[in-house]
Design an enzyme around this catalytic site. Sequence first.
Site, PDB file in Angstrom:
ATOM      1  N   ASP A   1      -9.204  -1.158   3.641  1.00  0.00           N
ATOM      2  CA  ASP A   1      -8.693  -0.810   4.962  1.00  0.00           C
ATOM      3  C   ASP A   1      -9.549  -1.434   6.053  1.00  0.00           C
ATOM      4  O   ASP A   1      -9.032  -2.019   7.007  1.00  0.00           O
ATOM      5  CB  ASP A   1      -8.682   0.716   5.128  1.00  0.00           C
ATOM      6  CG  ASP A   1      -7.763   1.374   4.137  1.00  0.00           C
ATOM      7  OD1 ASP A   1      -8.086   2.475   3.670  1.00  0.00           O
ATOM      8  OD2 ASP A   1      -6.726   0.770   3.829  1.00  0.00           O
TER       9      ASP A   1
ATOM     10  N   ASP B   1       0.830  -1.200   0.000  1.00  0.00           N
ATOM     11  CA  ASP B   1       0.000   0.000   0.000  1.00  0.00           C
ATOM     12  C   ASP B   1       0.865   1.251   0.000  1.00  0.00           C
ATOM     13  O   ASP B   1       0.635   2.195  -0.762  1.00  0.00           O
ATOM     14  CB  ASP B   1      -0.888  -0.022   1.245  1.00  0.00           C
ATOM     15  CG  ASP B   1      -2.117   0.838   1.071  1.00  0.00           C
ATOM     16  OD1 ASP B   1      -2.786   1.105   2.075  1.00  0.00           O
ATOM     17  OD2 ASP B   1      -2.395   1.239  -0.069  1.00  0.00           O
TER      18      ASP B   1
END
Lengths: 136, 457
Positions: B378, B200
């Site tokens: 997330d 990420d």
Amino acid sequence: MEASQGNHPNPNPNPNRNNSVASSVPVWPTIDGPLGLSEEESVGYARRFYKFGFALLPLLWAVNCFYFWPALRHSHSFPRIRPYVVGSAIGFAVFATLLSSWALTFAIGGERLFGPVWDQLVMYNLADRLGLTGWS
Amino acid sequence: MAQTQTQRPCSSVLDSLGEEIVRIVAPVSICMFLVVILVSILNTDSSLFVASMSMVTIAYNETTSDSTWDKFLGALLNSLAFVVLVTFATFVLVLLFYFRCTRFLKLYMAFSTFIVLLFLGGEVSIFLIQKFSTPIDCITFFLVLCNFAVVGVLTVFISKMAILVTQGYLVVVGILVAYSFTMLPEWTTWALLVAMALYDLAAVLLPIGPLRILVELAISRDEEIPALVYEARPVKHGSLDPREVAQRRLWRERRVQSLNANNSVLAHGPNNAESHSDSGANAGDNWDGANLVRENASLNSNLNADSSGGSYGYGNLVSVEEGWLRVQETDSDLSAPLMDRGMNVQLGRGEDTVSIDNLMLEGIGLASSGSIKLGLGDFIFYSVLVGRAAMYDYMTVYACYLAIIAGLGITLMLLAFYQKALPALPVSVGMGVLFYFLTRLLLEVFVVQCSLNLLLF
């Protein structure tokens, strides 16, 4: 958005119009208020939710009622939206009663009422038979 | 770049700031809480689900008899393979977005939501039914499940669904996917979390990162990326006429003049707006006041073309009344810095592989209405971390929960400070993993010893 006052004596004032200043009449047809839809868009949405709900989708009717709650709660508001929302509410109520009565009969009656069919219909047996949770 | 004007009194800054943070922390907490409950209730045997996650355990299948070093190596290989898969999927996503296959992406999104809600939701419900021996019959069960799945797909497809319903369904999707991820073997899970956090970080911040490319594409085209993103409700201040004003945040863009009308860095940072290139079907995350659509329809082109900030739009933006800005038409505004990432999850038996590309979104950004957006990926990875911690003990759950929330707070502060899209995984997952191992190795021994000696309970 102004109510008719003095200069235009209205023999039959209708305070329940959409844009009137009467405090009980909501301005926005959706539960999200200004973040939601306008009235014109709402008619299309309400109609589509109502019609699609007939495809055995009572949850869609429930969502319709929830979404247009201001239209449902205040009678004589949003005359174009209200029929669909009221229809959805009635449909959902009927469907929910039928479904819950069937489910409760099934759960409470059990084998005594249904006999051997109960074992075939109950979900956990069916899941075992079909191997739905096998992941194999 | 940005000039922040300090006009707002302190109390309202804290109010708005706290409210906004709460509105993003609350659904994350609910998601984690429900995953922990599911994990605690359904203590299913891990080995049962290895097959389902065969995409992830493609390199190595962990068994309890292997040595520690083998497990470690295997976990690394698995996570590496997964990251490679995800990178590939994200590049495919970027490609599709580049060729404007938005319709296809939207359909794919709806399809994957349907699969998750129907199959994963059905599996979890069946587990619960079996666990509690609920005497529900199959007709009712399938009816309710199909209803649930179809309405869920509709919320994804329709842009202007009830906010609460959309948010609820996104959280449910997050819960279901996170629960299935907790079924992975233990070492693989931890290696995967760390690998995804690093990925990420790289994908969002590096210039060649696919997510950064995607975001820049979206910004340059003023389009919205079709993906599953949780958007918090925008915070309202004061009792202004809702039809007229709404809180706006101003993004600072390279091409446009920066206009900041608020002091608080976090609450009223840059303005972020989105444009609809297509009709409303693609405007998943935007809302327009209907009146404003008509009013500002003609002014849209000005906003983009003029980079020196002399258009009507900016004039309006400048007119602030206690921090309120006039609502701008969301058409052709600046685009949202959304993180996007595809991820592949294999469901069901080996034969039906559904790659839920575009299903999960990662990263944090600001929506056009000024609310915070958090990608569904997330949600999922936070919940996987906490779920895996729950498999050990509740002490680790508390520690990891606090670490993740702290990390999320830090990320939000960085978001306000840097005012561009940021990866939401690295800080939280890093702190979460650190706290998990610290708790497991050090804190637990301490607490147990204290309890045994009646010092703590």
